[in-house]
Design an enzyme around this catalytic site. Structure first.
Site, PDB file in Angstrom:
ATOM      1  N   ASP A 195      -1.211   8.595   3.983  1.00 12.13           N
ATOM      2  CA  ASP A 195      -1.464   8.051   5.313  1.00 12.13           C
ATOM      3  C   ASP A 195      -0.235   8.073   6.209  1.00 12.13           C
ATOM      4  O   ASP A 195      -0.353   7.930   7.423  1.00 12.13           O
ATOM      5  CB  ASP A 195      -1.964   6.606   5.184  1.00 12.13           C
ATOM      6  CG  ASP A 195      -3.336   6.557   4.548  1.00 12.13           C
ATOM      7  OD1 ASP A 195      -4.132   7.469   4.824  1.00 12.13           O
ATOM      8  OD2 ASP A 195      -3.604   5.614   3.771  1.00 12.13           O
ATOM      9  N   HIS A 225     -11.762   6.035   5.340  1.00  9.89           N
ATOM     10  CA  HIS A 225     -11.224   7.230   5.982  1.00  9.89           C
ATOM     11  C   HIS A 225     -12.234   8.364   5.942  1.00  9.89           C
ATOM     12  O   HIS A 225     -13.206   8.330   5.180  1.00  9.89           O
ATOM     13  CB  HIS A 225      -9.956   7.697   5.236  1.00  9.89           C
ATOM     14  CG  HIS A 225      -8.768   6.816   5.450  1.00  9.89           C
ATOM     15  ND1 HIS A 225      -7.911   6.471   4.437  1.00  9.89           N
ATOM     16  CD2 HIS A 225      -8.287   6.217   6.566  1.00  9.89           C
ATOM     17  CE1 HIS A 225      -6.951   5.698   4.917  1.00  9.89           C
ATOM     18  NE2 HIS A 225      -7.157   5.530   6.213  1.00  9.89           N
ATOM     19  N   CYS A 284      -4.855  10.370  -1.612  1.00 12.30           N
ATOM     20  CA  CYS A 284      -4.032   9.349  -0.969  1.00 12.30           C
ATOM     21  C   CYS A 284      -2.632   9.265  -1.545  1.00 12.30           C
ATOM     22  O   CYS A 284      -1.701   8.815  -0.873  1.00 12.30           O
ATOM     23  CB  CYS A 284      -4.688   7.979  -1.124  1.00 12.30           C
ATOM     24  SG  CYS A 284      -6.256   7.841  -0.292  1.00 12.30           S
ATOM     25  N   ASP A 314       0.816  -1.227   0.000  1.00 15.21           N
ATOM     26  CA  ASP A 314       0.000   0.000   0.000  1.00 15.21           C
ATOM     27  C   ASP A 314       0.846   1.273   0.000  1.00 15.21           C
ATOM     28  O   ASP A 314       0.344   2.366   0.250  1.00 15.21           O
ATOM     29  CB  ASP A 314      -0.902   0.009   1.245  1.00 15.21           C
ATOM     30  CG  ASP A 314      -1.981  -1.036   1.167  1.00 15.21           C
ATOM     31  OD1 ASP A 314      -2.789  -0.966   0.222  1.00 15.21           O
ATOM     32  OD2 ASP A 314      -2.022  -1.938   2.039  1.00 15.21           O
TER      33      ASP A 314
END
Lengths: 284, 1054
Positions: free
Chosen positions: A78, A172, A273, A72
Site C-alpha cells: 500500500d 481494496h 500486500c 500495518d
C-alpha cells in the site's frame, strides 16, 4: 531491444517488511470478526513467504524492519506503486498508515528508482487498489483510495491508461482480483468482483482472459515471469481455499507455489500486500 | 498446369505474385504456379508483357494485381475500376471492341483501330487478364491512347490537351468519374442526358450504335453493353465534369472529375495555398479558387510522394481559431471562410499498427507527427519513454552514435523531445542512442512507432466537454471508440460496437448505447460541449473515426441510418480496411526521401555545425538515410516485403469480417491498377487512390436525383442478408432480400459490395451458395448486357438449406432468363483464344477451389473446348480464377479469402457495367465459361449464352460482376458494421441504376449480413432481420432469404 511495456512480470527485487507485535491488536480490520491473530504463526507465514521470494524465486529481497508504531507496516504494497523504474510513494487512505511510506521511500531510493511522491492533502491511494495489467492500470476507488489519488498515479505513469473502478465491497480492488499472467485476470466469483471485472473489461482497449475462482480472497495471487522459471504464480493454499486451488491447478503453464496466508488475512492482508516487486533491469 | 495450380492451393496466389516479381527478367521458364496462372495462356501474352514499357516484373505484378483488382474491385475498386475503365476505356475498350468487332466506337474507334492490330497480337495474350488500365498503359505507350481519350472525355470534360499529356491522370480521373458514375447510376443517366446535350455526343452515339448492334446480335450486345459501360463511363466523366461545372458553378472539380484536371483549366482563378508539412517546411501550391479539399490534399501528397495518404489530412483554422479538418469533398474556399489559405498537413487517423503500413515513407511521416505530438505534450509519456523515443529519433535522423562527436549534448539540447526536457533526459537519450547502433533510419522509425503506439493516448483526439453534472471531462475519439476522461483518468469507454447512434444537437453530443447483457433498453448518454461548433466537430470526428476504423467502406452520406442526425456529413475517404488493402498492393520501389528532420534539426544545424558533419559522415560512411531507403527498395522490388505484409494483414484481419477482407482486396486491386497505370518506373503519381476520393459516396445522391429525373422506372430493392459464420464450428447464413413491390423489374444490380460480401461468405463457406445478388444482376442484364455470373456462385454447398437453395435457384433462373438475352451479346464478344486462356485459368482456379471445397469439379476443359461458353459461366470462371489466384496469394490459410476475392471482383464488374453507356471500357467482358457455372447450376446453362471472347483485361472483373451484378452499375450506398460480442452485422445498401434506351431503373438493395458464432439462432436472427427491415422500409418487401451454414469452413477460418 526491450521496449515500452515489455516484460510483464519480470522482477528482480522485492521489498518486504517485518510484522510488528502491534499487528495483533491494532492492525486495521474491515471485518467485524474478532479472530485473534497468532503473532508467531503470522511471522512464520511471513518468513515462509519471504523465503519463497528469496530462495525459491531468487529475488533480491530487501527486508525492512518492523515498526511497532505502525501495526500495518507489513503490508508494504500500500505504501508504493512501482512500475518500470518509477516508484510512486502513495498517501495511504488510513491516516494511521501514512508514515509507512517513509521507510519505503528510502528503500526505493536506494534502488535508484525515480521517486514520485503523493503529497497532496486531499489525495489518498493504497497500493492495494492498484492493478497493473502490463498494459494499463486499474485503480479501485475505495475507502482508501480516491479520485485524486488515482489522478496522481496517472500522472506518474503517463504511458499507461489509468481507469478507475469503483470498489463497493471489500477493502481494496485487489481484495478480489489480481493478475494471473499476461492478459489474465484472476477474479473472485462474488457479485461485486464480477461487476468490477465487467467494468474493467469495458474500460479497456485490451482483451483479458479471466480466471474465476470461487473465493474472492483466493483471487489475490502473485504472478511473476522469471528468467529460468517462466510463469510463476503464488497463490493461497488448498488448506484455506480448496476449491479455488483446484482452479489454479488448471494453469498448466505456471509454476504454482501455494503460500499460506491464514493469519494475515485476518487483518485483511492478502498475498500481494506483503511485498513490493521491482524490476531493476529497467525495461529499456 | 491446372493440377499444379490446384495443388498449389493457397500458395498459388503468392506464387503468382512472386512470379510477377521474378518474371521481371524472363517470362520464358515460368514454372511457378503463379506464372502458370498468368502466362499459361498463350505466347501472345508474353509478347505483350514484353511490349510493356515497364519491367517485366511490374507487368507481371500487374497481372496478379489485376486479379486482385477484379476481386477487390467491389467497393473501392468500383471507383478504381471506373477509373481504370475510364483510363483504359480507350484502349481496353477498343481492344475489346475490336475483338468483338462491335466497335462501340464512341470516339475511340480510331484508337481501337489502331489498337486492333495490337489487340490482334496481344488480345489473346495476357492482355485479357490484365486490367484495362494495363492495356491502356501499353497502348498508350505504344500508341497514342491519349488522343482517343481526349476527344470523348476531354471534350466533354473541358479537359485541354494538357490532359492528354497527362494521359494517365486523365484516364485515372475519368476512371474515377466512371467509378463514381458507376456507383451512381443516376449520374449515369444524367450523363446520358447531359452527354447527349453536351459534348458527349460521341459517347451517346456510341451507345446508340451499341444498342443497335445489340439489337442485331445478342452476343454483341453484351459487348456493346460493355462498350456502353465504357461509354457510360466516359459519359459519366463528361457528365461528372458537367455536373461539377454545374454544381461547382464553374469548372470546379466535381467529385467525379479529378482535381488535377480542374486545376489544369486555366480559366479558373488561382489561389496560393500554404501548407505546413510535418517536417516543418512549407509547401506552396496554387489551386483554383473553387478547388475542393482533395485537390489540395492530393497535391500535397504528390509533393510528399506519399501513397498511403488515407491516414492523413489537412487542417485549417476556422474563424474561431479552431483547428478543423479540411473536407476533401467540399470546396476549400467554403470551408476556410477566410482568405487565409493556410493549412497544415497532419496525421488524421493514427494507425493502431504502424508496422502494417506498407511504406517507410508513411511511417516516417507518422513519426514526424508523433515526435511533434510528444514534444508538445499532446501525447503524454513518461520520462523513460521520452528518452527512448528521443533516442530513436536521434538514430533515425543522425544514424549511429558518434563517440568522437564533440559535445553531443550541445545539439541534443537544441532538439525538442519533450515538453519538460532537461539535462537528465538528454543524457538518457544519448545513452540510449548508443544502444541503437546499427539501426537503419527506417528501423529506428519502426522502433519509435512500436513504442509510441503503446502509449495510452496514442491516436486519441481529445475534446473538452462536460458531463450531465457539469463536471469537466474530456472526450477522446480513437480507433476503438469513445473514451471519457476526467483529468487524466479514464472514467468510461464506449467501444464503437457498443454505440448505436452518434448525434449532436446544439451544443449537446449524444451517443446511444447498446443495451448490455442484462439491460433491456438502449440508453443515451449526453455530453455538453462548449458550443454548437465544437459539438459538431466532435460528431464529425466520431463519424470519421468510426467509418475509418470500423467500416469496410465508407458510408454514403445519403441514407445513413447509423450515424445520423442533423448533418449529412459522412466520411468520404477510404477506410482503414480499404487503405490497407490498397497499400498492400503498392509495389513501387521504396521512394527516396530525405529525413531532413524537421525544424528541430534545422535549428540544431544552425546552432551546431557539428550536426552537419555528423550527418554527412553518416551518409557517406554508414548508409545514410537515403542509402538506407535505397537499400530497402530492392527488397520491395522483389516483393518480399509486400508478401510478408500481406500475411501480416491477414493475421490482423482475423477478427475482421469477410466483408472487410473483400473490401481490402478491392482496394488493393484498385491500387494496383492505379499503379499500373502510372508510368512504371516513375514515382507514383496521384492515382486512383486519389481518384477514389472523388468517387465518394456523396455523389450517389446526385446520381439518384438525376436518375429520377431521367428515369422512367425506379426499382427499389432491399436485401437483407444475415449471415452467421461460426468460427468454431458452424456458420449460418441468412439472407433476406426485400424488394420493393413497386419495382417490377428486378434489375438488381446488387451492389458490388453486397455481392462481394455474399460471395465471400460463400467462398468461405465452401462456395456454397451463389449469391442472390448474382441472380439479381442478371436482371440488370437488361440494361447491361453482362451476363449473370451468379451461376458459378450458385453452387450451393451441401450445407445450404434446401429451401434457400430453391429460392436461390428460382431467382437465379429468373435472372438468367432475363440475362439470357444479354448474355448472348457477351459471348460474341469473347474471343475464342482468350476464352480458352481464360478457361484454362478458370480451370486452374476451379481446381484450386475444388481442392479446397471439394465441391467444384473442374470442367474447365470442356468449357475451354467450347469457346462459346456462356458468358456468365465465363465470367464466373474468370472470377473464380482470379479469386483463386488472389486468394492463394493473399490467403494461404483461409479459403474464405478466395471467395471474398471473387466477390469483390464480381462487385467491381457490376459497377463498371453500371456505366452502361458506352463504350469505352469493356471492363466487364465476360470471358469464358466457368467450370463452376456448368457444374453449379442449371442456371448457368440458361444464362449462358454463348460467349467467346473478349480480350480485355478488365474481363475478369467484369465477369464476376457480370455474374453477380450483371452489369448493373451499382452504387454502394451504405455499409456499416455493427459488432456486438457474438454477432457482427453488416448492412450494405446498394443502389443500382441502369439505363437502357430511354428507361432508367434504379434498384436499391439493402443487404444485412449477420455473422456470428455457432450459437446464433438462425430463425431468430432471421426473424429479427426481417422485422427490422420491414420496419425500416415498410414499402419494401423481403424477396429473398438465404441461410448459409458453414461447418468445416468455419473451423478452417479459425
Amino acid at each position: 531491444m526491450a521496449g515500452l511495456m515489455a516484460g510483464f512480470g519480470h522482477y528482480t527485487h522485492a521489498v518486504v517488511r517485518g510484522i510488528p507485535a502491534s499487528l495483533v491488536k491494532e492492525a486495521l480490520r474491515t471485518s467485524a470478526s474478532e479472530a485473534d491473530v497468532d503473532l508467531d504463526k503470522a511471522r512464520r507465514e511471513h518468513e515462509a513467504y519471504v523465503e519463497v521470494l528469496r530462495t525459491r524465486l531468487g529475488l533480491e529481497v530487501l527486508e525492512l524492519p518492523a515498526d511497532e508504531s505502525m501495526p500495518d507496516c507489513v503490508f508494504v504494497e500500500d505504501a508504493a506503486v512501482v512500475c518500470g523504474d518509477t516508484a510512486l510513494i502513495t498517501r495511504p487512505g488510513a491516516e494511521s498508515r501514512r508514515r509507512e511510506t517513509e521507510a519505503m521511500k528510502e528503500a526505493l531510493k536506494g534502488l535508484d528508482l525515480n521517486i514520485v511522491e503523493m503529497t497532496e492533502e486531499n489525495a489518498t491511494l493504497d497500493g492495494g487498489d492498484v492493478l497493473f495489467t502490463g498494459r494499463e492500470f486499474f485503480v479501485g476507488l475505495s475507502k482508501r483510495t480516491n479520485q485524486r489519488g488515482a489522478e496522481i498515479l496517472a500522472d506518474a505513469f503517463k504511458d499507461y491508461a489509468v481507469s478507475t473502478v469503483p470498489v463497493l465491497e471489500g477493502l481494496h480492488l485487489k481484495s478480489f482480483c489480481s493478475m494471473g499472467g499476461p492478459g489474465l485476470i484472476v477474479i473472485g466469483s462474488s457479485e461485486p468482483a464480477q461487476k468490477a471485472l465487467k467494468i474493467m473489461q469495458q474500460m479497456s482497449d485490451h482483451r483479458y482472459d479471466k480466471l474465476t475462482v470461487p473465493d474472492d480472497l483466493a483471487a489475490n495471487c502473485i504472478y511473476m515471469n522469471l528468467p529460468d522459471k517462466g510463469h510463476v504464480l503464488l497463490h493461497s493454499t488448498a488448506d484455506e481455499f480448496p476449491e479455488s486451488v483446484k482452479v489454479f491447478e488448471k494453469l498448466k503453464d505456471h509454476m504454482l507455489i501455494p503460500v499460506s496466508n491464514k493469519e494475515k488475512v485476518k487483518v485483511d492482508g492478502a498475498l500481494t500486500c506483503c511485498s513490493v516487486l521491482i524490476n531493476k533491469k529497467a525495461n529499456i | 498446369m491446372r493440377r499444379a495450380l490446384t495443388l498449389m492451393g493457397t500458395s498459388v496466389l503468392r506464387t503468382g505474385q512472386i512470379v510477377g516479381v521474378d518474371s521481371s527478367g524472363d517470362f520464358g521458364g515460368c514454372e511457378t504456379v503463379g506464372r502458370a496462372l498468368f502466362f499459361r495462356g498463350e505466347p501472345g501474352e508474353r509478347s505483350r508483357l514484353e511490349k510493356f514499357p515497364i519491367n517485366g516484373s511490374l507487368e507481371i505484378t500487374t497481372g496478379s494485381l489485376v486479379a486482385m483488382t477484379t476481386e477487390a474491385g467491389s467497393e473501392t475498386e468500383v471507383k478504381e475500376t471506373a477509373e481504370e475503365s475510364a483510363a483504359q476505356p480507350d484502349q481496353s475498350e477498343k481492344e475489346a471492341e475490336k475483338a468483338q468487332e462491335v466497335a462501340n466506337a464512341e470516339g475511340e474507334e480510331k484508337a481501337k483501330e489502331q489498337d486492333k492490330a495490337k489487340e490482334v497480337k496481344e488480345g489473346k495474350g495476357i492482355s485479357r487478364y490484365l486490367p484495362g488500365w494495363l492495356k491502356k498503359q501499353k497502348s498508350q505507350g505504344q500508341t497514342s491512347p491519349t488522343k482517343e481519350v481526349p476527344p470523348a472525355e476531354e471534350a466533354v470534360s473541358k479537359e485541354t490537351p494538357d490532359e492528354a499529356e497527362s494521359a494517365p491522370e486523365v484516364n485515372g480521373h475519368a476512371e474515377e468519374v466512371e467509378e463514381k458514375e458507376a456507383a451512381e447510376t443516376v449520374q449515369v443517366k444524367e450523363r446520358d442526358a447531359e452527354s447527349h446535350s453536351n459534348a458527349s455526343a460521341d459517347t451517346e452515339p456510341a451507345k446508340e450504335e451499341k444498342e443497335e448492334k445489340s439489337s442485331e446480335k445478342s452476343p454483341e450486345e453484351t459487348k456493346e453493353t460493355k462498350g456502353e459501360e465504357g461509354a457510360e463511363e466516359l459519359k459519366k466523366e463528361k457528365e461528372g465534369e458537367v455536373e461539377a461545372k454545374g454544381e461547382g458553378g464553374e469548372g470546379q472539380t466535381s467529385i467525379f472529375t479529378s482535381p488535377l484536371r480542374l486545376a489544369r483549366k486555366t480559366k479558373m482563378k488561382l489561389v496560393v495555398c500554404h501548407v505546413t508539412l510535418l517536417d516543418g517546411t512549407d509547401f506552396t501550391c496554387e489551386v483554383e479558387k473553387r478547388a475542393k479539399g482533395q485537390y489540395l490534399f492530393f497535391k500535397v501528397c504528390e509533393h510528399l510522394n506519399l501513397l498511403e495518404k488515407d491516414y492523413f489530412g489537412l487542417i485549417y483554422k476556422d474563424s474561431h481559431e479552431q483547428k478543423c479538418w479540411l473536407d476533401p469533398t467540399k470546396e476549400i474556399k467554403r470551408q476556410i471562410r477566410s482568405n487565409n489559405w493556410q493549412f497544415a498537413f497532419n496525421v488524421k487517423f493514427y494507425p493502431p499498427e504502424p508496422s502494417l503500413l506498407t511504406e517507410d515513407i508513411t511511417r516516417y511521416l507518422l513519426c514526424l507527427q508523433l515526435r511533434e505530438d510528444v514534444a508538445s505534450g499532446r501525447l503524454p509519456c513518461s520520462f523513460v519513454t521520452h528518452a527512448l523515443l528521443g533516442s530513436y529519433t536521434l538514430q533515425a535522423e543522425f544514424g549511429d552514435y558518434e563517440p568522437d562527436q564533440p559535445r553531443p549534448l550541445d545539439y541534443i539540447s537544441q532538439l525538442t523531445f519533450a515538453p519538460n526536457q532537461n539535462k537528465e533526459m538528454e543524457e538518457k537519450i544519448l545513452e540510449l542512442h548508443k544502444s541503437h547502433r546499427g539501426l537503419t533510419p527506417a528501423q529506428a522509425d519502426t522502433q519509435f512507432l512500436e513504442n509510441a503506439k503503446k502509449l495510452s493516448m496514442y491516436g486519441v483526439d481529445l475534446h473538452h466537454a462536460k458531463d450531465s453534472e457539469a463536471v469537466d471531462i474530456m472526450l477522446g475519439v480513437c480507433a476503438n471508440g469513445l473514451l471519457v476522461y476526467k483529468d487524466r483518468l479514464r472514467i468510461n469507454r464506449f467501444a464503437w460496437p457498443k454505440i448505436l447512434k452518434i448525434s449532436y444537437k446544439r451544443n449537446n453530443f449524444y451517443i446511444k448505447i447498446r443495451p448490455g447483457e442484462t439491460e433491456q433498453f438502449e440508453s443515451t448518454v449526453g455530453f455538453k460541449l462548449q458550443n454548437h461548433r465544437s459539438a459538431k466537430k466532435l460528431w464529425k470526428v466520431c463519424v470519421e473515426n468510426h467509418s475509418f476504423f470500423r467500416l469496410n467502406a465508407p458510408e454514403p452520406p445519403t441514407k445513413a441510418r447509423f450515424l445520423t442526425l442533423g448533418s449529412k456529413f459522412r466520411y468520404s475517404g477510404r477506410t482503414q480496411a480499404q487503405t490497407r488493402m490498397a497499400s498492400s498492393l503498392i509495389d513501387r520501389p521504396a521512394p527516396n526521401f530525405e529525413r531532413t528532420s524537421s525544424k528541430r534539426i534545422s535549428r540544431s544545424l544552425d546552432g551546431a555545425p557539428v550536426i552537419n558533419i555528423t550527418e554527412a559522415g553518416r551518409d557517406m560512411a554508414e548508409n545514410g538515410r537515403e542509402l538506407h531507403s535505397d537499400s530497402k527498395s530492392p527488397m520491395r522490388v522483389h516483393g518480399d516485403n509486400i508478401y510478408v505484409r500481406h500475411s501480416n494483414l491477414m493475421l490482423e484481419d482475423h477478427d475482421k469480417t469477410q466483408d472487410e477482407v473483400l473490401k481490402h482486396q478491392a482496394s488493393i486491386s484498385q491500387l494496383k491498377r492505379s499503379f499500373m497505370e502510372a508510368p512504371p518506373p516513375s514515382p507514383p503519381q496521384p492515382n486512383q487512390w486519389e481518384k477514389r476520393l472523388t468517387s465518394s459516396p456523396a455523389t450517389t445522391l446526385r446520381i439518384q436525383q438525376q436518375q429520377q429525373q431521367v428515369t422512367t422506372e425506379v426499382e427499389i430493392e432491399e436485401t437483407v442478408v444475415i449471415q452467421e459464420v461460426s468460427k468454431a464450428t458452424k456458420s449460418g447464413f441468412v439472407t433476406v432480400t426485400t424488394s420493393d413491390p413497386t419495382a417490377e423489374q428486378e434489375t438488381r444490380a446488387e451492389v458490388e459490395e453486397e455481392a462481394a460480401v455474399v460471395l465471400v461468405k460463400e467462398a468461405k463457406t465452401a462456395k456454397q451458395e451463389s449469391v442472390s445478388s448474382e441472380s439479381e444482376s442478371e436482371e440488370e442484364a437488361e440494361y447491361h448486357p453482362n451476363v449473370p455470373v451468379s451461376i458459378s456462385h450458385t453452387q450451393i454447398p451441401e450445407e445450404n438449406e434446401d429451401e434457400e437453395e430453391h429460392e436461390k435457384n428460382e431467382v437465379e433462373a429468373v435472372e438468367q432468363d432475363k440475362t439470357g438475352p444479354d448474355a448472348a451479346p457477351h459471348p460474341a464478344e469473347v474471343n475464342q483464344p482468350e476464352a480458352i486462356a481464360r478457361l484454362e485459368e478458370e480451370c486452374g482456379k476451379v481446381d484450386t477451389e475444388a481442392t479446397e471445397d471439394e465441391k467444384v469439379e473442374p470442367e474447365p476443359e470442356g468449357s475451354t473446348d467450347d469457346p462459346k461458353m456462356l458468358p456468365d459461366e465465363a465470367t464466373n470462371g474468370v472470377s473464380h480464377k482470379e479469386e483463386a489466384v488472389t486468394s492463394l496469394a493473399e490467403e494461404e490459410e483461409q479459403p474464405k479469402m478466395n471467395g471474398e476475392s471473387s466477390v469483390l471482383e464480381a462487385e467491381l464488374r457490376p459497377q463498371v457495367i453500371c456505366c452502361s453507356e458506352p463504350p469505352v471500357v469493356k471492363t466487364e467482358m465476360v470471358t469464358i465459361s466457368d467450370t463452376f457455372a456448368a457444374q453449379k447450376t442449371e442456371i448457368a446453362t440458361k444464362e449462358v449464352p454463348i460467349v467467346h471472347t473478349e480480350t480485355k483485361t478488365i474481363t475478369y472483373e467484369a465477369a464476376q460482376l457480370d455474374g453477380t451484378g450483371d452489369g448493373e452499375p451499382g452504387v454502394l450506398m451504405t455499409a456499416q458494421t455493427i459488432t456486438s460480442e457474438s454477432l457482427c452485422t453488416t448492412t450494405t445498401t446498394h443502389i443500382t441504376k441502369t439505363l437502357k434506351g430511354g428507361l432508367s431503373e434504379t434498384r436499391i438493395e439493402k443487404r444485412i449480413v449477420i455473422t456470428g458464432d455457432c450459437d446464433i439462432d438462425h430463425d431468430q436472427a432471421l426473424a429479427q432481420a426481417i422485422k427490422e427491415a420491414k420496419e425500416q422500409h415498410p414499402d419494401m418487401s423481403v424477396t429473398r432469404v438465404v441461410v448459409h451454414k458453414e461447418t468445416e469452413l468455419a473451423e478452417e477460418e479459425d
